[in-house]
Design an enzyme around this catalytic site. Structure first.
Site, PDB file in Angstrom:
ATOM      1  CG  LEU A 125      -1.812   1.076   1.586  1.00  0.00           C
ATOM      2  CD1 LEU A 125      -2.924   1.132   0.554  1.00  0.00           C
ATOM      3  CD2 LEU A 125      -2.421   0.871   2.969  1.00  0.00           C
ATOM      4  CD  GLU A 127       2.070   4.567  -4.426  1.00  0.00           C
ATOM      5  OE1 GLU A 127       2.270   5.735  -4.836  1.00  0.00           O
ATOM      6  OE2 GLU A 127       1.281   3.770  -4.957  1.00  0.00           O
ATOM      7  CD1 TRP A 156      10.597   1.450   3.962  1.00  0.00           C
ATOM      8  CD2 TRP A 156       8.906   2.820   4.444  1.00  0.00           C
ATOM      9  NE1 TRP A 156      11.085   2.725   3.981  1.00  0.00           N
ATOM     10  CE2 TRP A 156      10.068   3.578   4.282  1.00  0.00           C
ATOM     11  CE3 TRP A 156       7.721   3.473   4.752  1.00  0.00           C
ATOM     12  CZ2 TRP A 156      10.085   4.965   4.409  1.00  0.00           C
ATOM     13  CZ3 TRP A 156       7.734   4.845   4.893  1.00  0.00           C
ATOM     14  CH2 TRP A 156       8.901   5.576   4.726  1.00  0.00           C
ATOM     15  CB  ILE A 157       6.124  -3.975   0.725  1.00  0.00           C
ATOM     16  CG1 ILE A 157       5.681  -2.638   0.099  1.00  0.00           C
ATOM     17  CG2 ILE A 157       5.011  -5.026   0.671  1.00  0.00           C
ATOM     18  CD1 ILE A 157       4.653  -1.832   0.868  1.00  0.00           C
ATOM     19  NE  ARG A 269      23.032  -3.809  39.825  1.00  0.00           N
ATOM     20  CZ  ARG A 269      24.334  -3.760  39.665  1.00  0.00           C
ATOM     21  NH1 ARG A 269      25.047  -4.880  39.551  1.00  0.00           N
ATOM     22  NH2 ARG A 269      24.953  -2.600  39.586  1.00  0.00           N
ATOM     23  CD  GLN A 337      15.756   4.855  34.108  1.00  0.00           C
ATOM     24  OE1 GLN A 337      16.007   4.968  32.922  1.00  0.00           O
ATOM     25  NE2 GLN A 337      16.369   5.561  35.032  1.00  0.00           N
ATOM     26  CG  HIS A 339      17.799  -4.622  32.653  1.00  0.00           C
ATOM     27  ND1 HIS A 339      16.440  -4.747  32.539  1.00  0.00           N
ATOM     28  CD2 HIS A 339      18.286  -5.891  32.544  1.00  0.00           C
ATOM     29  CE1 HIS A 339      16.114  -6.016  32.367  1.00  0.00           C
ATOM     30  NE2 HIS A 339      17.212  -6.734  32.373  1.00  0.00           N
ATOM     31  CD  GLU A 364      -0.902  -3.690   9.876  1.00  0.00           C
ATOM     32  OE1 GLU A 364      -2.134  -3.701  10.050  1.00  0.00           O
ATOM     33  OE2 GLU A 364      -0.218  -4.702   9.737  1.00  0.00           O
TER      34      GLU A 364
HETATM   35  C1  LIG Z   1       9.295  -1.865   9.095  1.00  0.00           C
HETATM   36  C2  LIG Z   1       8.109  -1.364   8.344  1.00  0.00           C
HETATM   37  C3  LIG Z   1       7.233  -2.281   7.753  1.00  0.00           C
HETATM   38  C4  LIG Z   1       6.143  -1.834   6.991  1.00  0.00           C
HETATM   39  N1  LIG Z   1       5.340  -2.742   6.341  1.00  0.00           N
HETATM   40  C5  LIG Z   1       4.398  -2.293   5.460  1.00  0.00           C
HETATM   41  C6  LIG Z   1       3.669  -3.212   4.634  1.00  0.00           C
HETATM   42  O1  LIG Z   1       3.832  -4.422   4.714  1.00  0.00           O
HETATM   43  N2  LIG Z   1       2.784  -2.701   3.728  1.00  0.00           N
HETATM   44  C7  LIG Z   1       2.566  -1.360   3.589  1.00  0.00           C
HETATM   45  O2  LIG Z   1       1.776  -0.957   2.732  1.00  0.00           O
HETATM   46  N3  LIG Z   1       3.241  -0.454   4.384  1.00  0.00           N
HETATM   47  C8  LIG Z   1       4.148  -0.891   5.288  1.00  0.00           C
HETATM   48  N4  LIG Z   1       4.847   0.007   6.070  1.00  0.00           N
HETATM   49  C9  LIG Z   1       4.559   1.448   5.956  1.00  0.00           C
HETATM   50  C10 LIG Z   1       3.831   2.044   7.142  1.00  0.00           C
HETATM   51  O3  LIG Z   1       2.511   1.614   7.164  1.00  0.00           O
HETATM   52  C11 LIG Z   1       3.962   3.595   7.020  1.00  0.00           C
HETATM   53  O4  LIG Z   1       5.295   3.906   7.372  1.00  0.00           O
HETATM   54  C12 LIG Z   1       2.990   4.335   7.893  1.00  0.00           C
HETATM   55  O5  LIG Z   1       1.673   4.161   7.441  1.00  0.00           O
HETATM   56  C13 LIG Z   1       3.276   5.833   7.950  1.00  0.00           C
HETATM   57  O6  LIG Z   1       3.500   6.397   6.680  1.00  0.00           O
HETATM   58  P1  LIG Z   1       4.806   7.294   6.437  1.00  0.00           P
HETATM   59  O7  LIG Z   1       5.962   6.523   6.970  1.00  0.00           O
HETATM   60  O8  LIG Z   1       4.858   7.692   5.024  1.00  0.00           O
HETATM   61  O9  LIG Z   1       4.637   8.554   7.350  1.00  0.00           O
HETATM   62  P2  LIG Z   1       3.879   9.918   6.994  1.00  0.00           P
HETATM   63  O10 LIG Z   1       2.509   9.654   6.546  1.00  0.00           O
HETATM   64  O11 LIG Z   1       4.756  10.746   6.133  1.00  0.00           O
HETATM   65  O12 LIG Z   1       3.805  10.595   8.432  1.00  0.00           O
HETATM   66  C14 LIG Z   1       4.863  11.343   9.025  1.00  0.00           C
HETATM   67  C15 LIG Z   1       4.346  11.919  10.329  1.00  0.00           C
HETATM   68  O13 LIG Z   1       3.250  12.811  10.075  1.00  0.00           O
HETATM   69  C16 LIG Z   1       2.112  12.387  10.804  1.00  0.00           C
HETATM   70  N5  LIG Z   1       0.888  12.644  10.033  1.00  0.00           N
HETATM   71  C17 LIG Z   1       0.608  12.308   8.754  1.00  0.00           C
HETATM   72  N6  LIG Z   1      -0.622  12.663   8.415  1.00  0.00           N
HETATM   73  C18 LIG Z   1      -1.179  13.228   9.511  1.00  0.00           C
HETATM   74  C19 LIG Z   1      -2.455  13.810   9.816  1.00  0.00           C
HETATM   75  N7  LIG Z   1      -3.442  13.840   8.934  1.00  0.00           N
HETATM   76  N8  LIG Z   1      -2.646  14.303  11.061  1.00  0.00           N
HETATM   77  C20 LIG Z   1      -1.673  14.267  11.995  1.00  0.00           C
HETATM   78  N9  LIG Z   1      -0.450  13.723  11.765  1.00  0.00           N
HETATM   79  C21 LIG Z   1      -0.210  13.228  10.551  1.00  0.00           C
HETATM   80  C22 LIG Z   1       2.306  10.898  11.042  1.00  0.00           C
HETATM   81  O14 LIG Z   1       1.545  10.424  12.130  1.00  0.00           O
HETATM   82  C23 LIG Z   1       3.806  10.843  11.289  1.00  0.00           C
HETATM   83  O15 LIG Z   1       4.083  11.201  12.624  1.00  0.00           O
HETATM   84  C24 LIG Z   1       5.911  -0.432   6.869  1.00  0.00           C
HETATM   85  C25 LIG Z   1       6.765   0.497   7.510  1.00  0.00           C
HETATM   86  C26 LIG Z   1       7.848   0.039   8.214  1.00  0.00           C
HETATM   87  C27 LIG Z   1       8.786   1.072   8.838  1.00  0.00           C
END
Ligand SMILES: Cc1cc2nc3c(=O)[nH]c(=O)nc-3n(C[C@H](O)[C@H](O)[C@H](O)COP(=O)(O)OP(=O)(O)OC[C@H]3O[C@@H](n4cnc5c(N)ncnc54)[C@H](O)[C@@H]3O)c2cc1C
Length: 380
Positions: A125, A127, A156-157, A269, A337, A339, A364
């Site tokens: 999902l 990008e 990050w899928i 400890r 903390q 530890h 998610e």
């Molecule tokens: C290890 C790992 C595994 C993953 N696995 C999958 C997967 O299998 N499939 C998949 O599709 N994705 C996957 N992801 C992606 C993950 O779901 C996203 O990283 C997540 O949804 C957040 O998107 P972003 O990183 O682009 O952050 P952004 O959307 O850019 O957000 C950046 C910051 O802005 C805040 N923000 C954004 N919009 C708002 C709003 N409207 N109001 C207030 N705050 C906001 C966010 O909360 C965050 O603090 C994975 C990510 C990681 C790190």
């Protein structure tokens, strides 16, 4: 709701705990260090039926309920956060959408091998320019005769490199109001033009496989569209609701592991002539940790139970995910903390839990997005 586990749920808990303590926990630090994805362990989990817990037997599953599945996630996560994440993603993101929305043919072809643990699945999902705002998907799938031609990028899928197929969201057209239609399409990972790379150097959940996906004129038959082509957006919202229960369960498992280490250490400890567990300051930390873990676990069970009853569970899944992930971060931090300086060293294994749990506040749907979901459910 009856808070006592059923006999089946209790049996699953014991079986998965036993498996995870023998086959996962002893290697978790090494896998974290080497960023090793334990594909061999997933084969064994498949043989035990763990990858098919919440799916009916006719689709190769074990016919269990969501609570049993959440228990399995917790127990695997207690042993290794990265393995727990890949397990949760395989079931909740890779396989469940096909079970929820797929045609009978798609279920037979794609779900059955996953439920039997013969292969893993993934859900693409996110990008580079569409994270929290997943509706802003830029990947496109254009119908050309009997095929969709997909172009774009996902980041990050989880599990993609070890999957037979990835469910990919893409823009397939515009609706009457000129808004993008998003569809979910099943893309076999060996399709020409589909490149999967795993070059990320992660802070935590390092045993989990995390991939970049690139689509360059990737052609798939149009029957690979998942269910109704116009419902991709609603499909991923429902999928994420279910996934959030598993992320909450994983947070409980990681927090439980950190708590157990802290409790044991506090009883061993000695400072100022007595074990630090005799200091009220440490006792209160442990009391709060135990209480918060139990509360989060009950929230997971409630959301899972609602899902099993066919009731609305969006708000409760977000409650559980938000509370369990933030609670887990507090617990893992306090475990370090307790530890003291030893907690800061890799040797004691508690710092890994803090690195692993951080992802639960991001994946998610971030904590901020969970608060938005809850506020919307409150009618704000
Ligand atoms: C290890 C790992 C595994 C993953 N696995 C999958 C997967 O299998 N499939 C998949 O599709 N994705 C996957 N992801 C992606 C993950 O779901 C996203 O990283 C997540 O949804 C957040 O998107 P972003 O990183 O682009 O952050 P952004 O959307 O850019 O957000 C950046 C910051 O802005 C805040 N923000 C954004 N919009 C708002 C709003 N409207 N109001 C207030 N705050 C906001 C966010 O909360 C965050 O603090 C994975 C990510 C990681 C790190």
């Amino acid at each position: 709701m009856n808070f006592a586990l059923t006999k089946e749920q209790q049996m699953i808990k014991e079986m998965v705990r036993d498996f995870a303590e023998k086959e996962i926990a002893p290697y978790a630090a090494k896998w974290d260090e080497e960023a090793h994805f334990p594909v061999e362990v997933f084969k064994k989990m498949g043989e035990l039926g763990l990858l098919g817990i919440p799916f009916p037997e006719k689709y190769g599953g074990a016919g269990g309920d969501t609570i049993s599945y959440a228990i399995a996630v917790e127990e695997i996560g207690r042993a290794c956060g990265g393995t727990g994440l890949s397990y949760a993603a395989a079931v909740s993101l890779g396989a469940s959408p096909i079970y929820y929305f797929g045609t009978e043919e798609q279920k037979q072809k794609w779900l059955v091998p996953m439920a039997k643990g013969e292969t893993l699945g993934a859900f693409g999902l996110t990008e580079p320019n569409a994270g929290s705002d997943a509706g802003g998907t830029q990947t496109t799938a254009v119908l050309d005769g009997d095929e969709y031609v997909i172009n774009g990028e996902k980041c990050w899928i989880t599990n993609a490199q070890y999957s037979r197929q990835v469910i990919v969201t893409a823009v397939t057209g515009k609706d009457e109001r000129g808004k993008n239609i998003i569809s979910a399409i099943i893309v076999p990972t060996d399709t020409p033009g589909f490149t999967i790379r795993s070059n990320y150097d992660k802070m935590g959940v390092r045993a989990s496989n995390t991939c970049e996906l690139i689509f360059e004129n990737v052609r798939v038959p149009k029957e690979n569209v998942l269910g109704d082509a116009k419902k991709g957006f609603q499909q991923f919202l429902y999928t994420l609701d279910g996934g959030r229960i598993s992320i909450a369960a994983l947070a409980v498992g990681i927090a439980q592991a950190a708590f157990e280490k802290a409790l044991q250490y506090a009883k061993e400890r000695v400072q100022f002539g007595q074990t630090i567990s005799k200091f009220q300051a440490i006792q209160f930390k442990l009391a709060d940790m135990a209480m918060e873990i139990e509360l989060a676990r009950n929230m997971v069970y409630k959301a899972a139970w609602l899902k099993d009853q066919g009731k609305s569970f969006t708000k409760e899944a977000s409650f559980a995910k938000l509370f369990a992930s933030e609670m887990g971060f507090r617990v893992c931090n306090q475990a370090i903390q307790i530890h003291g300086g030893y907690g800061y060293m890799k040797e004691y294994g508690v710092e890994r839990h803090l690195r692993d749990i951080k992802l639960m506040e991001i994946g998610e749907g971030t904590s901020e997005i969970q608060r938005l979901v809850i506020a919307r459910q409150l009618g704000c």
